[in-house]
Write a protein that holds these residues in place. Structure first.
Motif, PDB file in Angstrom:
ATOM      1  N   VAL A 191       0.839  -1.202   0.000  1.00  0.00           N
ATOM      2  CA  VAL A 191       0.000   0.000   0.000  1.00  0.00           C
ATOM      3  C   VAL A 191       0.875   1.253   0.000  1.00  0.00           C
ATOM      4  N   PHE A 192       2.008   1.186   0.710  1.00  0.00           N
ATOM      5  CA  PHE A 192       2.942   2.313   0.670  1.00  0.00           C
ATOM      6  C   PHE A 192       3.462   2.548  -0.748  1.00  0.00           C
ATOM      7  N   PHE A 224       2.038   2.052  -3.474  1.00  0.00           N
ATOM      8  CA  PHE A 224       0.978   2.766  -4.190  1.00  0.00           C
ATOM      9  C   PHE A 224       0.922   4.230  -3.743  1.00  0.00           C
ATOM     10  N   TYR A 235      -1.250  -9.378  -4.731  1.00  0.00           N
ATOM     11  CA  TYR A 235      -1.800  -8.348  -3.837  1.00  0.00           C
ATOM     12  C   TYR A 235      -1.481  -6.949  -4.362  1.00  0.00           C
ATOM     13  N   GLY A 287      -3.569  -5.947  -7.208  1.00  0.00           N
ATOM     14  CA  GLY A 287      -4.917  -5.602  -6.746  1.00  0.00           C
ATOM     15  C   GLY A 287      -4.970  -4.182  -6.200  1.00  0.00           C
ATOM     16  N   VAL A 288      -3.904  -3.786  -5.494  1.00  0.00           N
ATOM     17  CA  VAL A 288      -3.888  -2.468  -4.867  1.00  0.00           C
ATOM     18  C   VAL A 288      -3.947  -1.362  -5.922  1.00  0.00           C
ATOM     19  N   VAL A 289      -3.208  -1.534  -7.031  1.00  0.00           N
ATOM     20  CA  VAL A 289      -3.132  -0.431  -8.000  1.00  0.00           C
ATOM     21  C   VAL A 289      -4.193  -0.532  -9.100  1.00  0.00           C
ATOM     22  N   GLN A 290      -4.920  -1.638  -9.091  1.00  0.00           N
ATOM     23  CA  GLN A 290      -5.900  -1.860 -10.146  1.00  0.00           C
ATOM     24  C   GLN A 290      -6.905  -0.697 -10.215  1.00  0.00           C
ATOM     25  N   GLU A 311      -6.569   2.343 -10.442  1.00  0.00           N
ATOM     26  CA  GLU A 311      -6.174   3.619  -9.835  1.00  0.00           C
ATOM     27  C   GLU A 311      -5.528   4.509 -10.882  1.00  0.00           C
TER      28      GLU A 311
END
Lengths: 201, 659
Positions: A53-54, A56, A89, A92-95, A97
């Motif tokens: 997450v960081f 991102f 993972y 998924g986080v940046v999908q 965005e």
């Protein structure tokens, strides 16, 4: 909620052990059942989830020179060099965005020579043996934010190091290295980081 | 140092009625069904919200997420061989708790009863009272157990709740590591590092019961790696009521402020300096208001040595002043030094050892009604402890042996050993058992209390009071059934000797009495919790505790307490909490509790409900509306009918802004 009945507990302790046992058997059985059903949900560690997450978040707090993008729609590229600790993972986080109209994509790299389009590079621990060499090579010619979590990361020229202390994630940022690569780091990012200078950790 | 449990033999159940064989039955039943389920790779980790939620976190929030469990050695909660429950900062916020005692209701292994507007009876494993004397409470490593009364003045234990990091509640003895008076449990309250509270925070609110409160905090950086925060808060609370609906004149106001500086120095060194100051005025019907004020200063140095060793040195000074018109005035100064060193030995052993010294200077101004004699005393405590965690089989079976040796001025040296075994068959469940000994050393109220202040006395001190002793047998089971679902069960049998008694000096006359150590007793029970993240936006938490306590005179005692237990305990309590995110901006939280009757005080059982609605119109803002004890106009939680105060329904609105 049967257990709210005031007398239920009293009866239990008055010697009716089988009821206790039966109750716990039900609980244990239920637990095992649910667990089997969800076992496929393999996950990466909490530590790595936060790091993903960081990575991102850094896309919002770092400014790259315009020349690093081919055009106004060119994506911001988050790269992982070496053994990938994030798996799907991170994808998924940046999908879906977008930052300033640019989509974010994740690429995995094996060789430094392939990094030309990369903006943020997570250098895996698997590369720590040749870390100094990698950083020297990158900092010299490219504007890539180098990120890592190995102990000697800052000392060997890396820009952002994740450290886990007291159970929480810490950021150690080598500003001089970032400046040398023509990257502008937002004060929002720096406010929460420990600033380190090259040669120290 | 003697590392074995050798206090007395034969150990278990030698004279008390009803040996509790049900824990054994229980264990068998659990073993039969503890079938290992297939495990995901990271089931040992803290469970984080989904990435969609994490992405909305601010930098500050992300840095505050606990990604590994915190303890002297990285240790998973799941593996811990004790009955521990952890209350997180977010739990406290979502419970709408406005004080530390209210936050403690979130631990279902505690018995928490509000006595009046400002006083609370809080303990674990029973023998509860206004001054529950068997529970050790620490705030940032500073003991707040008063050596005068043997208990905690909850009305002056506070901090900005937004700065709380976590509250660890360990039920059962923790004496081996924590020391004397950690008999029935330990509450360990820690605040965040100043590094994690950067920026500004303003909050204010008002309502009924909590009539108004406000607080402010600002955190910044003094130099690279040196962080600070300063804070202040103010609270004004209304009266409780008598059972006949009349106000009881116990409204009170407190103000508190303080600072904390954390320096992450080079080479794994962390230095902390922190301080709090408070002042409180508390209503009492006559003759005048109670005044309390005080402060503390704590210095802490911790250092990581290499990969796996570390030490911690802590020094603090604490001063409390309390003037209770009609009773006494106290000035208490405490000086404390603690040192802990942790080092691994080989690959299979982890040793923690430590030394501690404390001195208190207690100065009482007595009144004719009662007296602490001598009025002015200095007392010292010295302790040393060592604990070794031995991996009998790697990652599967751990044995922890340890003991504390503690010296006090009243009774000399006490030994507090413990042995704990944790078996983790497959990484998702733990079965643990422990035998431990703990003592409660005498306080001034045991030895020095006379009433009236001059002869002839009705209460004539306690020259023969010795330490209360406990041998505790515990058996527990924890299972992380899947990343979303955790169950925990702890069962116990506590065997007490030399509990406080009042011995008539001229029988058959009931008075005068001398305070002595003539009672013995036991408690038996079970603590169950379940935590279920039903969906990413809905979490359920349930807790249930079953408890029996008994006490009786030992041979030679002529004390004849009327009740079957000198403690005032409900036999059962149950909790159900729901934390529901209606959307990214709205939270709806429900907290239902049932507490059984306290028979020897004729307190009826009660069910109560708290509700909270939280709204985050923007990242920096939070607005919330909280209803507390909504089901009754007022209800009783503690005390005999004659002196009982009841707790009223309260509604409270709050707004906070971060910048």
């Amino acid at each position: 909620m049967a257990f709210l009945k005031p007398n239920a507990g009293a009866a239990l302790l008055r010697g009716s052990a089988p009821r206790w046992a039966a109750w716990c058997v039900v609980v244990a059985f239920f637990a095992a059942h649910v667990s089997a059903a969800r076992a496929e949900a393999a996950a990466i560690s909490a530590e790595n989830q936060i790091k993903a997450v960081f990575l991102f978040n850094f896309t919002q707090f770092v400014k790259w020179p315009a020349r690093t993008f081919a055009d106004a729609q060119a994506p911001i590229v988050i790269g992982v060099l070496g053994e990938d600790p994030f798996g799907p993972y991170l994808d998924g986080v940046v999908q879906n965005e977008k930052i300033g109209g640019r989509p974010i994509v994740v690429r995995r790299y094996r060789r430094v020579e392939d990094l030309a389009e990369c903006h943020i590079l997570f250098i895996s621990r698997s590369e720590s043996a040749r870390l100094e060499q990698i950083c020297a090579q990158l900092n010299k010619s490219w504007s890539i934010l180098t990120v890592g979590d190995s102990e000697n990361f800052s000392r060997q020229g890396g820009m952002v190091r994740f450290a886990t202390e007291g159970g929480k994630t810490r950021l150690r940022i080598n500003i001089a290295a970032a400046k040398a690569a023509e990257l502008t780091l937002s004060s929002k990012l720096l406010a929460h980081a420990v600033i380190v200078v090259s040669g120290k950790n | 140092m003697n590392l074995s449990v050798s206090s007395r033999a034969p150990l278990p159940l030698r004279r008390k009625a009803r040996p509790p064989h049900w824990p054994a039955t229980l264990l068998l039943a659990l073993l039969a069904f503890a079938t290992p389920a297939p495990r995901a790779a990271a089931q040992s980790d803290p469970v984080l919200p989904p990435s969609s939620t994490l992405k909305k976190f601010s930098m500050e929030q992300l840095l505050d997420v606990v990604v590994t469990s915190v303890s002297k050695r990285p240790e998973r909660l799941l593996d811990t061989a004790s009955a521990i429950q952890v209350i997180t900062a977010d739990d406290v916020r979502r419970a709408g708790a406005t004080s530390i005692p209210e936050a403690l209701r979130l631990a279902s292994n505690l018995q928490v009863a509000q006595i009046d507007s400002r006083q609370w009876a809080i303990t674990s494993r029973g023998f509860n009272n206004l001054f529950a004397d068997k529970l050790l409470v620490l705030i940032d490593g500073r003991s707040v157990y008063t050596p005068l009364y043997a208990g905690v003045y909850w009305d002056v234990q506070d901090t900005l709740l937004e700065d709380l990091d976590r509250i660890e509640v360990i039920s059962g003895p923790g004496a081996t590591q924590w020391g004397a008076n950690a008999v029935n449990g330990v509450i360990n309250i820690t605040t965040k590092s100043a590094r994690d509270t950067q920026g500004g925070l303003l909050l204010g609110g008002g309502g009924s019961e909590l009539r108004s409160s406000g607080g402010a905090r600002y955190g910044g950086q003094l130099a690279p790696g040196v962080y600070y925060r300063i804070y202040g808060k103010y609270t004004d609370r209304g009266d409780s009521v008598r059972p006949n609906d009349r106000a009881s004149n116990d409204a009170w106001r407190t103000g508190q402020g303080g600072f904390r500086v954390d320096w992450d120095a080079a080479a794994g060194n962390t230095l902390t300096l922190q301080s709090d100051l408070y002042d409180a005025t508390m209503g009492q019907p006559r003759p005048d208001n109670i005044r309390a004020n005080g402060g503390n200063l704590i210095g802490r140095w911790s250092r990581q040595i290499g990969e796996s060793s570390d030490f911690k040195l802590q020094v603090y000074y604490d001063r409390t002043h309390r003037r209770i018109p009609g009773s006494f005035t106290q000035n208490l100064d405490t000086y404390d030094v603690d040192f802990q060193y942790h080092l691994p030995v080989g690959s299979a052993q982890n040793i923690v050892w430590g030394l501690g010294y404390r001195r208190v200077e207690d100065d009482i101004t007595n009144t004719p009604a009662n007296a602490f004699l001598p009025p002015r005393v200095g007392r010292e405590w010295l302790n040393a402890f060592a604990q070794d965690e031995i991996a009998l089989s790697k990652d599967r079976l751990h044995l922890t042996l340890g003991t504390k040796i503690e010296h006090n001025d009243y009774t000399g040296t006490d030994l507090e050993p413990s042995a704990r075994i944790a078996w983790t068959p497959d990484g998702s469940q733990t079965i643990w058992t422990a035998i431990s000994r703990a003592v409660r050393t005498p306080s001034r109220i045991d030895r020095d209390l006379y009433s009236p202040a001059t002869p002839p006395y009705r209460i004539a001190g306690g020259p023969r009071v010795v330490s209360e002793k406990l041998v505790a047998y515990e058996l527990g089971y924890r299972i992380q059934a899947d990343p979303q679902l955790t169950f925990s069960l702890a069962t116990f049998y506590h065997d007490y000797d030399d509990l406080r008694s009042l011995e008539p000096l001229t029988p058959p006359l009931p008075f005068p009495v001398e305070i002595s150590s003539g009672l013995r007793g036991y408690s038996v029970g079970a603590e169950f919790t379940a935590d279920w993240r039903v969906t990413p936006f809905w979490r359920l938490h349930a807790g249930y505790t079953e408890l029996r306590t008994r006490s009786e005179p030992q041979p030679g005692s002529i004390d004849r307490p009327r009740a079957r237990s000198v403690g005032h305990d409900a036999n059962q309590q149950a909790f159900l909490r729901s934390l529901f995110n209606l959307s990214a901006k709205w939270e709806f939280d429900t907290d239902l509790r049932y507490v059984g009757p306290i028979n020897n005080q004729s307190v009826p059982g009660y069910t109560e409900l708290n509700l909270r609605i939280g709204w985050h119109p923007a990242e920096a803002w939070e607005v919330s509306l909280e209803g507390r004890n909504l089901l009754h106009d007022h209800h009783a939680e503690f005390n005999t009918p004659g002196s009982r105060r009841e707790i009223q329904r309260g509604v409270y609105g709050k707004i906070s802004w971060r910048f």
